[in-house]
Motif scaffolding. Structure first.
Motif, PDB file in Angstrom:
ATOM      1  N   GLY A   1      13.046  -4.066  -0.638  1.00 23.67           N
ATOM      2  CA  GLY A   1      12.456  -4.924  -1.663  1.00 23.67           C
ATOM      3  C   GLY A   1      12.565  -4.345  -3.055  1.00 23.67           C
ATOM      4  N   GLY A   2      12.322  -3.045  -3.175  1.00 21.08           N
ATOM      5  CA  GLY A   2      12.384  -2.408  -4.484  1.00 21.08           C
ATOM      6  C   GLY A   2      11.182  -1.524  -4.736  1.00 21.08           C
ATOM      7  N   ILE A   3      11.425  -0.221  -4.774  1.00 22.23           N
ATOM      8  CA  ILE A   3      10.353   0.741  -5.028  1.00 22.23           C
ATOM      9  C   ILE A   3       9.868   0.615  -6.475  1.00 22.23           C
ATOM     10  CG2 ILE A   3       9.838   3.209  -5.223  1.00 22.23           C
ATOM     11  CD1 ILE A   3      11.698   3.717  -2.922  1.00 22.23           C
ATOM     12  N   GLY A   4       8.572   0.689  -6.657  1.00 20.45           N
ATOM     13  CA  GLY A   4       8.009   0.670  -8.003  1.00 20.45           C
ATOM     14  C   GLY A   4       7.844  -0.711  -8.596  1.00 20.45           C
ATOM     15  N   THR A   5       8.030  -1.754  -7.799  1.00 18.87           N
ATOM     16  CA  THR A   5       7.782  -3.126  -8.242  1.00 18.87           C
ATOM     17  C   THR A   5       6.669  -3.718  -7.392  1.00 18.87           C
ATOM     18  OG1 THR A   5       9.431  -4.051  -6.717  1.00 18.87           O
ATOM     19  CG2 THR A   5      10.200  -3.424  -8.908  1.00 18.87           C
ATOM     20  N   LEU A   6       5.875  -4.581  -7.978  1.00 18.14           N
ATOM     21  CA  LEU A   6       4.742  -5.136  -7.246  1.00 18.14           C
ATOM     22  C   LEU A   6       5.182  -6.104  -6.150  1.00 18.14           C
ATOM     23  CD1 LEU A   6       2.125  -5.768 -10.080  1.00 18.14           C
ATOM     24  CD2 LEU A   6       1.918  -4.166  -8.180  1.00 18.14           C
ATOM     25  N   VAL A   7       6.193  -6.919  -6.440  1.00 22.17           N
ATOM     26  CA  VAL A   7       6.612  -7.933  -5.468  1.00 22.17           C
ATOM     27  C   VAL A   7       7.695  -7.423  -4.532  1.00 22.17           C
ATOM     28  CG1 VAL A   7       5.988  -9.843  -6.983  1.00 22.17           C
ATOM     29  CG2 VAL A   7       8.308  -8.922  -7.064  1.00 22.17           C
ATOM     30  N   GLY A   8       8.310  -6.282  -4.850  1.00 22.34           N
ATOM     31  CA  GLY A   8       9.386  -5.753  -4.020  1.00 22.34           C
ATOM     32  C   GLY A   8       9.008  -5.561  -2.563  1.00 22.34           C
ATOM     33  N   PRO A   9       7.891  -4.873  -2.265  1.00 20.26           N
ATOM     34  CA  PRO A   9       7.495  -4.692  -0.861  1.00 20.26           C
ATOM     35  C   PRO A   9       7.241  -6.006  -0.137  1.00 20.26           C
ATOM     36  CG  PRO A   9       6.331  -3.153  -2.272  1.00 20.26           C
ATOM     37  CD  PRO A   9       7.036  -4.106  -3.181  1.00 20.26           C
ATOM     38  N   VAL A  10       6.746  -7.017  -0.852  1.00 22.92           N
ATOM     39  CA  VAL A  10       6.514  -8.327  -0.237  1.00 22.92           C
ATOM     40  C   VAL A  10       7.847  -8.946   0.163  1.00 22.92           C
ATOM     41  CG1 VAL A  10       5.531 -10.622  -0.571  1.00 22.92           C
ATOM     42  CG2 VAL A  10       4.431  -8.634  -1.622  1.00 22.92           C
ATOM     43  N   VAL A  11       8.831  -8.858  -0.736  1.00 21.64           N
ATOM     44  CA  VAL A  11      10.171  -9.393  -0.442  1.00 21.64           C
ATOM     45  C   VAL A  11      10.790  -8.649   0.738  1.00 21.64           C
ATOM     46  CG1 VAL A  11      12.507  -9.689  -1.348  1.00 21.64           C
ATOM     47  CG2 VAL A  11      10.530 -10.152  -2.808  1.00 21.64           C
TER      48      VAL A  11
ATOM     49  N   ALA B   1       0.831  -1.207   0.000  1.00 23.78           N
ATOM     50  CA  ALA B   1       0.000   0.000   0.000  1.00 23.78           C
ATOM     51  C   ALA B   1       0.860   1.250   0.000  1.00 23.78           C
ATOM     52  CB  ALA B   1      -0.925  -0.015   1.222  1.00 23.78           C
ATOM     53  N   PHE B   2       1.926   1.243   0.792  1.00 25.79           N
ATOM     54  CA  PHE B   2       2.847   2.379   0.808  1.00 25.79           C
ATOM     55  C   PHE B   2       3.545   2.538  -0.535  1.00 25.79           C
ATOM     56  CE2 PHE B   2       7.210   3.906   1.479  1.00 25.79           C
ATOM     57  CZ  PHE B   2       6.948   5.178   1.972  1.00 25.79           C
ATOM     58  N   ASN B   3       3.914   1.418  -1.152  1.00 27.92           N
ATOM     59  CA  ASN B   3       4.588   1.449  -2.447  1.00 27.92           C
ATOM     60  C   ASN B   3       3.697   2.009  -3.549  1.00 27.92           C
ATOM     61  OD1 ASN B   3       6.846   0.688  -4.256  1.00 27.92           O
ATOM     62  ND2 ASN B   3       5.372  -0.798  -5.047  1.00 27.92           N
ATOM     63  N   LEU B   4       2.390   1.823  -3.414  1.00 29.45           N
ATOM     64  CA  LEU B   4       1.460   2.402  -4.387  1.00 29.45           C
ATOM     65  C   LEU B   4       1.628   3.909  -4.459  1.00 29.45           C
ATOM     66  CD1 LEU B   4      -1.013   2.178  -6.297  1.00 29.45           C
ATOM     67  CD2 LEU B   4      -2.466   2.339  -4.262  1.00 29.45           C
ATOM     68  N   LEU B   5       1.938   4.511  -3.310  1.00 32.69           N
ATOM     69  CA  LEU B   5       2.077   5.968  -3.250  1.00 32.69           C
ATOM     70  C   LEU B   5       3.462   6.415  -3.685  1.00 32.69           C
ATOM     71  CD1 LEU B   5       0.298   8.388  -2.419  1.00 32.69           C
ATOM     72  CD2 LEU B   5       1.387   8.290  -0.175  1.00 32.69           C
TER      73      LEU B   5
ATOM     74  N   LEU C   1      24.829  -1.506  -3.100  1.00 32.84           N
ATOM     75  CA  LEU C   1      25.001  -2.520  -4.135  1.00 32.84           C
ATOM     76  C   LEU C   1      23.741  -2.783  -4.955  1.00 32.84           C
ATOM     77  CD1 LEU C   1      27.112  -5.145  -2.118  1.00 32.84           C
ATOM     78  CD2 LEU C   1      27.925  -3.304  -3.615  1.00 32.84           C
ATOM     79  N   PHE C   2      22.578  -2.615  -4.350  1.00 39.97           N
ATOM     80  CA  PHE C   2      21.316  -2.900  -5.046  1.00 39.97           C
ATOM     81  C   PHE C   2      20.466  -1.633  -5.049  1.00 39.97           C
ATOM     82  CE2 PHE C   2      22.672  -6.800  -2.837  1.00 39.97           C
ATOM     83  CZ  PHE C   2      22.917  -7.608  -3.937  1.00 39.97           C
ATOM     84  N   ARG C   3      20.756  -0.749  -5.973  1.00 44.18           N
ATOM     85  CA  ARG C   3      20.075   0.548  -5.991  1.00 44.18           C
ATOM     86  C   ARG C   3      18.572   0.421  -6.204  1.00 44.18           C
ATOM     87  NH1 ARG C   3      23.750   4.762  -6.756  1.00 44.18           N
ATOM     88  NH2 ARG C   3      25.680   4.164  -5.708  1.00 44.18           N
ATOM     89  N   ARG C   4      18.152  -0.612  -6.898  1.00 45.27           N
ATOM     90  CA  ARG C   4      16.722  -0.798  -7.187  1.00 45.27           C
ATOM     91  C   ARG C   4      16.040  -1.693  -6.162  1.00 45.27           C
ATOM     92  NH1 ARG C   4      19.520  -1.487 -11.955  1.00 45.27           N
ATOM     93  NH2 ARG C   4      19.176   0.101 -13.577  1.00 45.27           N
ATOM     94  N   GLY C   5      16.757  -2.104  -5.125  1.00 44.25           N
ATOM     95  CA  GLY C   5      16.214  -3.040  -4.165  1.00 44.25           C
ATOM     96  C   GLY C   5      16.428  -4.474  -4.624  1.00 44.25           C
TER      97      GLY C   5
END
Length: 315
Positions: A251-261, A44-48, A294-298
């Protein structure tokens, strides 16, 4: 003919669903339910932040506020658990409407500071008003029977209800992101001035996204109150907002599964290292610094980017 990338994706989703259905027979159900609640909160936070570019430092307001609403409705008013969770989501959406209406008038760090200030005000209100019971919180919330049929005191039944809520919220976010409304949100994130020049009422889209994000965060908070049978000040304090930011970034901003990870990673560390002498917050901080360097995109963001590069080379 279907694109080649759709077949592996559908196979992955089917495998993930089977894994979620079988998980409580392998892992502790309470741990899994905690992961699902916080994963939905992070989504939900990532949606914003991920699809609109708005950084909120006060999202615990909606998560914790919904927990209080649900806990009070179920324990004091004797509501059905599902009705209590829905009340929490609606209450969080109402809070999101108020906070969003005030916050979206500013951008960048000013927007973030307004959400933080309003979040702290709400936490102070929760400390003072009688129905929250101050520092004691609302404890002993009964799980009851869902729709009068399903006994939620059974851990397996409670897990599958929590899983259903998570899947509903995750699907709602996927549908929002892949709708024309979601495309406008992405356009606002990339270039707000151009979106305005195209005739879009940017403030309305921002407010709509803010309310949707708040409602979904409230859905997670209300479910969490039923799962753990309490709602406390911890749920509404700024540390909770910081924690969900950390989960999303890892997890990765702007990805659907990132926040879950990210949520799974953080909750697993907190759960399995709680009994050790090593401070969990220090370890999470070290991991966060390493991921930023090392992982700029999460974690999930880097995996998705790697798969995209491999696919482009094959084609």
């Amino acid at each position: 003919m279907q694109p080649k990338t759709q077949v592996p994706m559908r196979a992955f989703l089917a495998l993930a669903l089977v894994g979620l259905l079988a998980a409580p027979f392998v892992l502790y159900p309470i741990f899994l339910m905690s992961v699902l609640c916080f994963a939905l909160f992070a989504c939900a936070f990532n949606l914003l932040i991920g699809y609109v570019g708005l950084l909120s430092f006060g999202h615990a307001t909606f998560f914790g506020g919904a927990a209080y609403f649900t806990a009070h409705a179920v324990k004091v008013w004797g509501w059905d658990p599902l009705a209590g969770i829905l009340l929490g989501a609606v209450g969080a959406a109402a809070l999101g409407l108020v906070v969003g209406f005030l916050a979206i008038r500013r951008q960048g760090i000013y927007f973030a500071m307004i959400t933080l200030a309003l979040g702290q005000m709400f936490a102070f209100i929760c400390l003072q008003v009688p129905f929250t019971h101050g520092e004691d919180g609302i404890q002993g919330v009964p799980r009851g029977h869902l729709l009068g049929l399903i006994d939620l005191n059974d851990p397996l039944a409670m897990y599958y209800v929590t899983l259903a809520v998570f899947l509903f919220g995750f699907f709602a976010i996927w549908r929002i992101v892949n709708s024309p409304f979601g495309n406008v949100l992405k356009a606002i994130r990339e270039n707000e001035r151009r979106a305005i020049s195209l005739g879009y009422r940017v403030d309305r889209y921002k407010l709509g996204a803010f309310v949707m994000s708040a409602a979904l965060a409230g859905l997670a908070g209300g479910t969490k109150a039923i799962v753990f049978q309490f709602a406390t000040l911890t749920d509404v304090q700024w540390q909770m907002s910081g924690e969900v930011i950390l989960m999303t970034l890892l997890g990765g901003i702007g990805t659907l599964v990132g926040p879950v990870v990210g949520a799974t990673f953080v909750i697993a560390l907190q759960n399995y290292l709680a009994a050790s002498d090593f401070p969990v917050t220090v370890l999470i901080g070290i991991i966060f610094v390493v991921c930023v360097l090392l992982f700029r995109r999460g974690i999930a963001g880097e995996v998705v980017e790697f798969l995209k590069r491999k696919t482009s080379k094959i084609t």
